[in-house]
Structures are given as structure tokens and as C-alpha cells.
Design a protein around this motif. Sequence first.
Motif, PDB file in Angstrom:
ATOM      1  N   GLY A 413       0.848  -1.193   0.000  1.00  0.00           N
ATOM      2  CA  GLY A 413       0.000   0.000   0.000  1.00  0.00           C
ATOM      3  C   GLY A 413       0.878   1.236   0.000  1.00  0.00           C
ATOM      4  N   VAL A 414       0.429   2.270  -0.727  1.00  0.00           N
ATOM      5  CA  VAL A 414       1.184   3.524  -0.781  1.00  0.00           C
ATOM      6  C   VAL A 414       0.228   4.654  -0.433  1.00  0.00           C
ATOM      7  CG1 VAL A 414       2.393   5.131  -2.307  1.00  0.00           C
ATOM      8  CG2 VAL A 414       2.689   2.665  -2.603  1.00  0.00           C
ATOM      9  N   PHE A 415       0.606   5.474   0.530  1.00  0.00           N
ATOM     10  CA  PHE A 415      -0.247   6.616   0.897  1.00  0.00           C
ATOM     11  C   PHE A 415       0.534   7.902   0.689  1.00  0.00           C
ATOM     12  CE2 PHE A 415      -2.298   3.039   2.679  1.00  0.00           C
ATOM     13  CZ  PHE A 415      -3.647   3.333   2.602  1.00  0.00           C
ATOM     14  N   THR A 416       0.106   8.652  -0.312  1.00  0.00           N
ATOM     15  CA  THR A 416       0.725   9.929  -0.637  1.00  0.00           C
ATOM     16  C   THR A 416      -0.268  10.705  -1.488  1.00  0.00           C
ATOM     17  OG1 THR A 416       2.573  11.012  -1.736  1.00  0.00           O
ATOM     18  CG2 THR A 416       1.845   8.960  -2.728  1.00  0.00           C
ATOM     19  N   ARG A 417      -0.145  12.063  -1.467  1.00  0.00           N
ATOM     20  CA  ARG A 417      -0.998  12.830  -2.377  1.00  0.00           C
ATOM     21  C   ARG A 417      -0.188  13.321  -3.580  1.00  0.00           C
ATOM     22  NH1 ARG A 417      -4.916  15.816   2.004  1.00  0.00           N
ATOM     23  NH2 ARG A 417      -3.028  15.858   3.233  1.00  0.00           N
ATOM     24  N   ASP A 418       1.040  12.845  -3.673  1.00  0.00           N
ATOM     25  CA  ASP A 418       1.936  13.231  -4.773  1.00  0.00           C
ATOM     26  C   ASP A 418       1.760  12.201  -5.903  1.00  0.00           C
ATOM     27  OD1 ASP A 418       4.130  13.381  -6.467  1.00  0.00           O
ATOM     28  OD2 ASP A 418       5.489  14.051  -4.882  1.00  0.00           O
ATOM     29  N   LEU A 419       1.131  12.640  -6.978  1.00  0.00           N
ATOM     30  CA  LEU A 419       0.759  11.717  -8.062  1.00  0.00           C
ATOM     31  C   LEU A 419       1.977  11.077  -8.733  1.00  0.00           C
ATOM     32  CD1 LEU A 419      -1.622  10.644  -9.779  1.00  0.00           C
ATOM     33  CD2 LEU A 419      -1.241  12.583 -11.299  1.00  0.00           C
ATOM     34  N   THR A 420       3.016  11.881  -8.970  1.00  0.00           N
ATOM     35  CA  THR A 420       4.171  11.317  -9.682  1.00  0.00           C
ATOM     36  C   THR A 420       4.880  10.300  -8.791  1.00  0.00           C
ATOM     37  OG1 THR A 420       5.473  13.221  -9.001  1.00  0.00           O
ATOM     38  CG2 THR A 420       4.560  13.272 -11.225  1.00  0.00           C
ATOM     39  N   ARG A 421       4.951  10.606  -7.499  1.00  0.00           N
ATOM     40  CA  ARG A 421       5.582   9.638  -6.589  1.00  0.00           C
ATOM     41  C   ARG A 421       4.763   8.343  -6.554  1.00  0.00           C
ATOM     42  NH1 ARG A 421       7.471  11.841  -1.204  1.00  0.00           N
ATOM     43  NH2 ARG A 421       5.314  12.316  -0.792  1.00  0.00           N
ATOM     44  N   ALA A 422       3.453   8.471  -6.508  1.00  0.00           N
ATOM     45  CA  ALA A 422       2.599   7.268  -6.475  1.00  0.00           C
ATOM     46  C   ALA A 422       2.890   6.408  -7.708  1.00  0.00           C
ATOM     47  CB  ALA A 422       1.132   7.668  -6.430  1.00  0.00           C
ATOM     48  N   HIS A 423       3.001   7.045  -8.869  1.00  0.00           N
ATOM     49  CA  HIS A 423       3.275   6.278 -10.097  1.00  0.00           C
ATOM     50  C   HIS A 423       4.643   5.615 -10.045  1.00  0.00           C
ATOM     51  CE1 HIS A 423      -0.051   6.634 -12.874  1.00  0.00           C
ATOM     52  NE2 HIS A 423      -0.296   7.799 -12.321  1.00  0.00           N
ATOM     53  N   ARG A 424       5.652   6.356  -9.547  1.00  0.00           N
ATOM     54  CA  ARG A 424       7.000   5.752  -9.449  1.00  0.00           C
ATOM     55  C   ARG A 424       6.945   4.502  -8.573  1.00  0.00           C
ATOM     56  NH1 ARG A 424       8.670  11.098  -8.824  1.00  0.00           N
ATOM     57  NH2 ARG A 424       8.830  10.928  -6.556  1.00  0.00           N
ATOM     58  N   LEU A 425       6.211   4.617  -7.467  1.00  0.00           N
ATOM     59  CA  LEU A 425       6.182   3.492  -6.525  1.00  0.00           C
ATOM     60  C   LEU A 425       5.430   2.283  -7.086  1.00  0.00           C
ATOM     61  CD1 LEU A 425       5.841   5.574  -3.299  1.00  0.00           C
ATOM     62  CD2 LEU A 425       7.686   3.995  -3.830  1.00  0.00           C
ATOM     63  N   THR A 426       4.405   2.518  -7.887  1.00  0.00           N
ATOM     64  CA  THR A 426       3.695   1.360  -8.456  1.00  0.00           C
ATOM     65  C   THR A 426       4.652   0.531  -9.320  1.00  0.00           C
ATOM     66  OG1 THR A 426       2.945   2.565 -10.389  1.00  0.00           O
ATOM     67  CG2 THR A 426       1.430   2.501  -8.509  1.00  0.00           C
ATOM     68  N   ARG A 427       5.683   1.195  -9.881  1.00  0.00           N
ATOM     69  CA  ARG A 427       6.680   0.438 -10.669  1.00  0.00           C
ATOM     70  C   ARG A 427       7.721  -0.204  -9.768  1.00  0.00           C
ATOM     71  NH1 ARG A 427       8.064   4.408 -15.724  1.00  0.00           N
ATOM     72  NH2 ARG A 427       5.910   4.832 -16.296  1.00  0.00           N
ATOM     73  N   ALA A 428       8.102   0.510  -8.714  1.00  0.00           N
ATOM     74  CA  ALA A 428       9.258   0.066  -7.932  1.00  0.00           C
ATOM     75  C   ALA A 428       8.939  -1.062  -6.954  1.00  0.00           C
ATOM     76  CB  ALA A 428       9.825   1.259  -7.151  1.00  0.00           C
ATOM     77  N   LEU A 429       7.687  -1.162  -6.541  1.00  0.00           N
ATOM     78  CA  LEU A 429       7.371  -2.157  -5.507  1.00  0.00           C
ATOM     79  C   LEU A 429       7.262  -3.552  -6.111  1.00  0.00           C
ATOM     80  CD1 LEU A 429       4.861  -0.075  -3.377  1.00  0.00           C
ATOM     81  CD2 LEU A 429       7.182  -0.783  -2.758  1.00  0.00           C
ATOM     82  N   ARG A 430       7.940  -4.499  -5.472  1.00  0.00           N
ATOM     83  CA  ARG A 430       7.885  -5.892  -5.958  1.00  0.00           C
ATOM     84  C   ARG A 430       6.755  -6.614  -5.221  1.00  0.00           C
ATOM     85  NH1 ARG A 430      13.594  -6.040  -5.673  1.00  0.00           N
ATOM     86  NH2 ARG A 430      13.448  -7.257  -3.764  1.00  0.00           N
ATOM     87  N   ALA A 431       5.567  -6.521  -5.776  1.00  0.00           N
ATOM     88  CA  ALA A 431       4.401  -7.163  -5.172  1.00  0.00           C
ATOM     89  C   ALA A 431       3.345  -7.343  -6.253  1.00  0.00           C
ATOM     90  CB  ALA A 431       3.843  -6.295  -4.044  1.00  0.00           C
ATOM     91  N   GLY A 432       2.510  -8.345  -6.084  1.00  0.00           N
ATOM     92  CA  GLY A 432       1.474  -8.622  -7.080  1.00  0.00           C
ATOM     93  C   GLY A 432       0.338  -7.608  -7.052  1.00  0.00           C
TER      94      GLY A 432
END
Length: 490
Positions: A413-432
Motif C-alpha cells: 500500500g502507498v499513501f501519498t498525495r503526490d501523483l508522480t511519486r505514487a506512479h514511481r512506486l507502483t513500478r518500484a514495488l515488488r508485489a502482485g
Amino acid sequence: MLKSFQQYIDGTFEDATTTFDSVNPATGAVWAKMPAASAADVDRAVQAAHRALSEPAWAALTASARGKLLYRLADLVAENAQQLAELETADTGKIIRETRSQIGYVAEYYRYYAGVADKIQGAYLPVDKPDMEVFLRREPVGVVAGIVPWNSQLFLSAVKLGPALAAGCTIVLKASEDGPAPLLAFARLVHQAGFPAGVVNILTGFGADCGQALTTHPLVSRIAFTGGPETARHIVRNSAENLAATSLELGGKSPVLVFDDADLESVSNAVIAGIFAASGQSCVAGSRLLVQRGMRERLLQRLIEKARAIRIGDPQDVATEMGPLATRRQRDHIESVLKASLAAGAVLLTGGERAAGLGEGYYFQPTIVDCPDAQVPSVAQELFGPVLSVMTFDTEAQAVALANDTRYGLASGVFTRDLTRAHRLTRALRAGIVWVNTYRAVSPIVPFGGYGLSGLGREGGLDAVLEYTRTKSIWIRTSDEPIADPFVMR
Ligand code: NAD
């Protein structure tokens, strides 16, 4: 008077030769007798499933007719959701609020796969030979062995039964020996829906005999397993004997990353839901909270307040928010990992004890521990209980490194209001699964499954149905000319 349940083999409800006691985790008292399937019972069930595969009552049904049976089953699940929920709550201690709503939603899984049944398409191939027509048929893979753990048995079997039946397979489903009541009761709905005898068989028993017999049976073509990684390894070794295709939905140690800019109220509710719903006995439990330093004190204070306010008690009471753990074994495991974690330097922020004043039930307080590093056992191991391990980070890179520092990879789970950071994290996290500004959302339309020790394959979604099929390539020669040189491959 103890309740008693029967197994369902080849369209018939029957007693097993031996039974075992099922304990109500809210009271610690035996409340029901369950049938313990023997290896001989498993063999009869698999033989029935194998026979049903080619009998016209099932094999000659059109895909649309299979879909209609699944729609009928969905309606029956919805109509009986309250009764099934009460049984699940009695047998596993999961709160009635959750079992009722989850089982209502299980019906949607059957509806989804009912609709998929007549959309499983083959193909016509533009083959590179002028006198040939080639097409692909998708055929059912055969007899499926479905094995589920004790949490959410109806839900975890729907993601196996739904696609398997839509594809035209037959199935032997093994309920967990802990909390099998709802699945054994569900067998009555399968029968009522009108599936031909042998298409669905439901039994329960212990891993060493019933599970072993099922996963080594030579007539099983596919194993769909949900449970722990240790059992999964054993099953994969067993599957080597028959080369049965295997899908594995396993455990998790899912991280929840909270950045300084997140909304405090929304995050604290999501973190509480992620770890304390179902008393933490959820494969996607957000059991590692990774919080950015600027948010840390505010969030921890809020979480501690909320954890202490959780209403713990009788899981059949709609007002209850957290019930007992499902088994005494489970509580012992949590206590021992927690003890080792405190010895390794973790600091207890709240909880850590059995909940008082609730008799002999397996209740445990919502617990939060602050952890200095990833070597703390509660950070590294899946507890499958209401224990949240907290770690602190300063930068996004540190957060990603901590999040991915696990052999599991089910959810995040990622909690942030920063849209670009949220997108970066969806790529970086190793999870299904990556949930952004939400947690613990599921749908029949969306695939579900993990990376690493969290499993192999995906359940849910359209593609899952293809896992229950295999293709047959069909070549048709259209020329009337005699076949030329027989010693040359065409
Ligand atoms: P478990 O692995 O002990 O048991 C799961 C099932 O496997 C039970 O039905 C059990 O009887 C059977 N089994 C045990 N030994 C067997 C053997 N030798 N051969 C065949 N079958 C055997 O798991 P559990 O403790 O019941 O459940 C908790 C685990 O399940 C946790 O790790 C949890 O994360 C995981 N889980 C995963 C998901 C997911 O979708 N990823 C969902 C729910 C639970």
C-alpha cells in the motif's frame, strides 16, 4: 448437542469413517464433528471427478449451460449468505460483519465466471501452408485438486471453482481441517444448483493423509493451492510425480508506505483495516508499516488510540470489530514471534497480551511494535495475526528498499498525495498488488497473486480461466492431391 457435517463425494452426502472435533475459537469449546476424509475417500472423489469429465451430463453441456449452473449457484450463495456466515463465524471466529459481507460478495465471483463460461474462445491460425486449415480448441485441463486454508474458505474456493467449472473441469475441493463448516455446508448448494454427480466433490481432512492423497493422485491434472509456503513446497514436490500444473497463493509480509503528505485520518483507518481486520489473519495483511519521519509521531499516536478503541468480543455480535484468532496454535505462534521480537529490540507501543475477560477464547489484543531493523522476527516472518511492525524512513529510496526487503511479495500500500511519486512506486514495488491511497480492495475482475514466496500464478480476472484449459491444435488438409514425399516433414 454437537453439530455434525458430511462430506460430498460423487453427488452424495456421506459420513466419513472417522471424524474429528472442531473447536469454536470464541469459546475454546468443541462445537461440531467433522468428517475426516481418508486416502480411500479421496480416491473415490477423484475417480468420480475423472468419470464425470467425460460423461455427457457434464461433457456434453454447452458452455452457456455451464454458465447457467454457475449463475444458479451464485444466487444460492447470495440467498444463504447469512447461514453460511454464521457457520464460518462459529468455526473460525471471524466476525459476522466480515463473513456476511464477504460471502455476499463471493456470489459475485460465481456470477463473474458464469458470464465467462461461453467466452472462452479458441482460435483460427493463418498457417504458412496453403493446403492446411489450422484451429485451436480450448479444452478443460481435467480433474482439479483445490486446497484451501482456514481463513475465508468460501472466498478462496470460489476463485478456484468458478474458473474451473466455467472451463468445463471437474474438481475435488479439500477444505482446511480448521474451520471447514461453511465449505461443507456450501456443498449442499452445489447439489441444489444441479451440477451432475462427480463434477464437484467437497471433503476435508488433514494434510498428511487427505491432502497428500489428493496432490499425489495420478488422475489429478491441476492443483490450485492456497496456504503457507512450507506446504506449497511439499505440494510442488508431490506434483512432480504427475507433472500436474500448480498454482500457489501463499503468505505475505505486505508493506504499507506512508509519506508525510498523506491524509492522517484516511491513512490511520486504512492501516487499522489492513492489519486488524480479520484479527490480522489475512494473506494481504498490511503487517509492515513504513512511515516517513515527519508523519511518524502523529500517525503512531492516532493508531494507538484507534487500536485501543477496537471492540474485541463475541464474533457473532454485529457490534464486534475484532474476534478471536482461529486456533490455539495460531495464538501460540503469535506469542512466540512477538516475544522473540521484543528480545531482538522491538518496542511494544500497545497490546502484546491476550485480551482479558473473554473466557477460554483465543483472543489477542491489537498490537503495535516499533522495530529498529528488518532482522526483528515480526518484520521478517508472517505472523498471520493482529501485530503491526513499524519502521521509519526518511527518503523515498529508503522506503522502497525497506518495502522490497522481503522474500514475500503479495500486496503493498502507498499513501501519498503526490501523483508522480505514487506512479514511481507502483513500478518500484515488488508485489502482485499495489494499492494507492486504499487497502484491502478485491474484485472478481482483477487478478490476485504474489511475487516470490507469495506464490505462482494468478487467481481472479479473465486470464485465470485459461489456466484451467489447454489448447489442442487441429490440422486439416484441404488438398485432394496425394501426399508427396512421405520422408519429408511437411
Ligand atoms: P497451510 O499451508 O498449513 O494449510 C493450507 C491447506 O493445505 C490446508 O487445507 C491443509 O490441510 C493443507 N495441507 C497441509 N499439508 C498438506 C500436504 N502435505 N499436502 C496437501 N495439503 C496439505 O496453511 P494455513 O495455516 O491453513 O493457512 C495460512 C496460510 O495461508 C498463510 O501463510 C496465509 O498467508 C496463506 N493464505 C494465502 C492466501 C493467498 O491468496 N495468497 C489467502 C489466504 C491464506
